[in-house]
Scaffold this motif. Structure first.
Motif, PDB file in Angstrom:
ATOM      1  N   GLN A  12       0.822  -1.211   0.000  1.00  0.00           N
ATOM      2  CA  GLN A  12       0.000   0.000   0.000  1.00  0.00           C
ATOM      3  C   GLN A  12       0.858   1.264   0.000  1.00  0.00           C
ATOM      4  OE1 GLN A  12      -1.914   1.781   3.576  1.00  0.00           O
ATOM      5  NE2 GLN A  12      -3.818   1.012   2.677  1.00  0.00           N
ATOM      6  N   GLY A  13       0.564   2.147  -0.957  1.00  0.00           N
ATOM      7  CA  GLY A  13       1.193   3.457  -0.996  1.00  0.00           C
ATOM      8  C   GLY A  13       0.200   4.519  -0.561  1.00  0.00           C
ATOM      9  N   TYR A  14       0.690   5.730  -0.354  1.00  0.00           N
ATOM     10  CA  TYR A  14      -0.203   6.807   0.087  1.00  0.00           C
ATOM     11  C   TYR A  14      -1.276   7.122  -0.954  1.00  0.00           C
ATOM     12  CZ  TYR A  14       2.427   7.756   4.313  1.00  0.00           C
ATOM     13  OH  TYR A  14       3.004   7.644   5.555  1.00  0.00           O
ATOM     14  N   HIS A  15      -1.002   6.866  -2.210  1.00  0.00           N
ATOM     15  CA  HIS A  15      -2.002   7.109  -3.251  1.00  0.00           C
ATOM     16  C   HIS A  15      -3.163   6.133  -3.148  1.00  0.00           C
ATOM     17  CE1 HIS A  15       0.048   3.659  -4.750  1.00  0.00           C
ATOM     18  NE2 HIS A  15      -0.722   3.588  -5.822  1.00  0.00           N
ATOM     19  N   LEU A  28       5.378   7.253  -1.604  1.00  0.00           N
ATOM     20  CA  LEU A  28       6.034   6.190  -0.850  1.00  0.00           C
ATOM     21  C   LEU A  28       5.003   5.235  -0.248  1.00  0.00           C
ATOM     22  CD1 LEU A  28       8.685   8.381   0.998  1.00  0.00           C
ATOM     23  CD2 LEU A  28       9.056   6.931  -1.012  1.00  0.00           C
ATOM     24  N   LEU A  29       5.490   4.200   0.413  1.00  0.00           N
ATOM     25  CA  LEU A  29       4.624   3.264   1.116  1.00  0.00           C
ATOM     26  C   LEU A  29       4.103   3.890   2.404  1.00  0.00           C
ATOM     27  CD1 LEU A  29       6.690  -0.050   0.863  1.00  0.00           C
ATOM     28  CD2 LEU A  29       4.802   0.685  -0.606  1.00  0.00           C
ATOM     29  N   GLN A  36       2.822  -4.677   5.427  1.00  0.00           N
ATOM     30  CA  GLN A  36       2.463  -5.665   4.407  1.00  0.00           C
ATOM     31  C   GLN A  36       3.714  -6.309   3.812  1.00  0.00           C
ATOM     32  OE1 GLN A  36       0.098  -3.167   1.825  1.00  0.00           O
ATOM     33  NE2 GLN A  36      -1.838  -3.866   2.713  1.00  0.00           N
ATOM     34  N   CYS A  37       4.768  -5.534   3.656  1.00  0.00           N
ATOM     35  CA  CYS A  37       6.028  -6.085   3.146  1.00  0.00           C
ATOM     36  C   CYS A  37       6.614  -7.099   4.124  1.00  0.00           C
ATOM     37  CB  CYS A  37       7.034  -4.967   2.890  1.00  0.00           C
ATOM     38  SG  CYS A  37       6.606  -3.881   1.522  1.00  0.00           S
ATOM     39  N   TYR A  63      10.640  -0.137  -2.973  1.00  0.00           N
ATOM     40  CA  TYR A  63      10.655  -0.382  -1.529  1.00  0.00           C
ATOM     41  C   TYR A  63       9.970  -1.699  -1.174  1.00  0.00           C
ATOM     42  CZ  TYR A  63      12.796   3.977  -0.024  1.00  0.00           C
ATOM     43  OH  TYR A  63      13.695   4.995   0.213  1.00  0.00           O
ATOM     44  N   THR A  64       8.936  -2.069  -1.918  1.00  0.00           N
ATOM     45  CA  THR A  64       8.303  -3.366  -1.677  1.00  0.00           C
ATOM     46  C   THR A  64       9.303  -4.489  -1.913  1.00  0.00           C
ATOM     47  OG1 THR A  64       6.104  -2.543  -2.291  1.00  0.00           O
ATOM     48  CG2 THR A  64       6.444  -4.927  -2.399  1.00  0.00           C
TER      49      THR A  64
END
Length: 273
Positions: A12-15, A28-29, A36-37, A63-64
Motif C-alpha cells: 500500500q502506498g499513500y495514493h 512512498l509506502l 504488508q512487506c 521499496y516493496t
C-alpha cells in the motif's frame, strides 16, 4: 530453460488511501504498506529458490522489493534491478516515476541496480505512453527480457493494472479499482513453449489453486472479452488511454472518481492502482 517468474503487486502506498491522492507524485509506502512487506516476507514460500529481484523503478515497488525480499537480497548478495518496462499504466502523478537522479538519491546506499534507467523512462511518452497498445508492447518486452535471463527463479514487483497486461490474465480485473491484485499479492508463472516471440506466461498449478481453488481457467476468447471490458472501463476512469485526448479524459475521469471507495483485501483501505 526459461525462469519461473513470481509476480508481486506493490504494498500500500499513500495514493491508495484515496483518489485525491492520485495527485501525489511517485508516493512512498504507508506504514501499513511497510507492514504488508514484512508479512509478505513471512508468507512467500520460495525464498530459497530466488536468484534475482526485479522491480518497476517507481518508489513504492522498489521499496516493496527491498523490504519484502530483504533477507534474500542480503544473504545472496543480490540487487533490485529497476526495469522501466514494469511501470504502471497511467500518466497520473502517482503512476509517474522520478528522474534517474532522484531515484539514485532516494536509494543511495541500498542494494539496487539502476543501470537500465534513462531520462525518458518517466516521460510517459513513446514506449512508456499510457496507451493500451504501448502498454501491451512494453509488457511483451518485459516478458522477453525476463525470459532471456539465466536465473531460474525471479521476483518481479510491479503494479496492479500493469500486471494484467504482463500476465495477460484478466480474471477478476474488476475486483478492486483498476486491478484484480491485492497489495503484496503474489502469483507464480512459467513461460509457455508456444509463440516465444511473445513470451506468454502460464500460471503454475500451485499458484492458481492457492487463489482460485479448482476453478476452471478461462480460455483465450474469454480472456479477450474480459480484457476489452476492463480496458474500456479503465479508459473511462483514466487508467489507460485509447486516443490522443486521453490525458484530458483521464483528469475528468479522476475528478468523477474522487468520492469512490473500495475496501482492499485484509487492509480495510481503498485499493487503487
Amino acid at each position: 530453460m526459461a525462469p519461473t517468474i513470481h509476480c508481486v503487486r506493490h504494498a500500500q502506498g499513500y495514493h491508495n488511501l484515496s483518489v485525491a491522492n492520485h495527485s501525489m507524485h511517485d508516493p512512498l509506502l504507508t506504514p501499513l504498506g511497510e507492514q504488508q512487506c514484512r508479512n509478505l516476507a513471512k508468507a512467500f514460500p520460495y525464498h530459497d529458490a530466488v536468484e534475482a529481484v526485479v522491480a518497476s523503478p517507481i518508489k513504492r515497488t522498489m521499496y516493496t522489493a527491498l523490504l519484502g525480499f530483504g533477507p534474500d537480497i542480503a544473504a545472496k548478495g543480490l540487487k533490485v534491478v529497476a526495469l522501466p518496462e514494469l511501470q504502471e499504466t497511467s500518466d497520473l502523478p502517482c503512476d509517474t516515476g522520478s528522474s534517474p537522479a532522484e531515484v539514485a538519491k532516494e536509494f543511495e546506499g541500498k542494494p539496487v541496480d539502476l543501470a537500465l534507467l534513462t531520462e525518458e523512462w518517466c516521460s510517459k511518452r513513446g514506449k512508456y505512453a499510457p496507451h493500451a497498445q504501448a502498454i501491451e508492447a512494453r509488457a511483451r518486452d518485459a516478458r522477453k527480457w525476463l525470459m532471456g535471463r539465466q536465473e531460474k527463479e525471479i521476483i518481479v514487483v510491479s503494479h496492479g493494472g500493469f500486471l494484467h497486461y504482463f500476465t495477460e490474465d484478466w480474471t477478476g480485473s474488476d475486483k478492486f479499482q483498476g486491478t484484480g491484485w491485492a497489495n503484496t499479492e503474489f502469483r507464480s508463472y512459467t513461460f509457455s513453449t508456444h509463440d516465444p516471440n511473445n513470451a506468454h506466461l502460464v500460471e503454475t498449478t500451485a499458484s492458481r489453486k492457492r487463489r482460485l481453488g479448482h476453478e476452471k481457467p478461462l480460455d483465450q476468447n474469454e480472456q479477450e472479452q474480459l480484457k476489452r471490458t476492463a480496458t474500456k472501463d479503465w479508459d473511462e476512469k483514466g487508467y489507460v488511454q485509447d486516443n490522443s485526448n486521453g490525458a484530458e479524459r483521464a483528469r475528468a475521469a479522476q475528478a468523477k472518481l474522487a468520492d469512490t471507495r473500495r475496501d482492499d483485501v485484509g487492509g480495510g483501505m481503498a485499493s487503487y492502482l
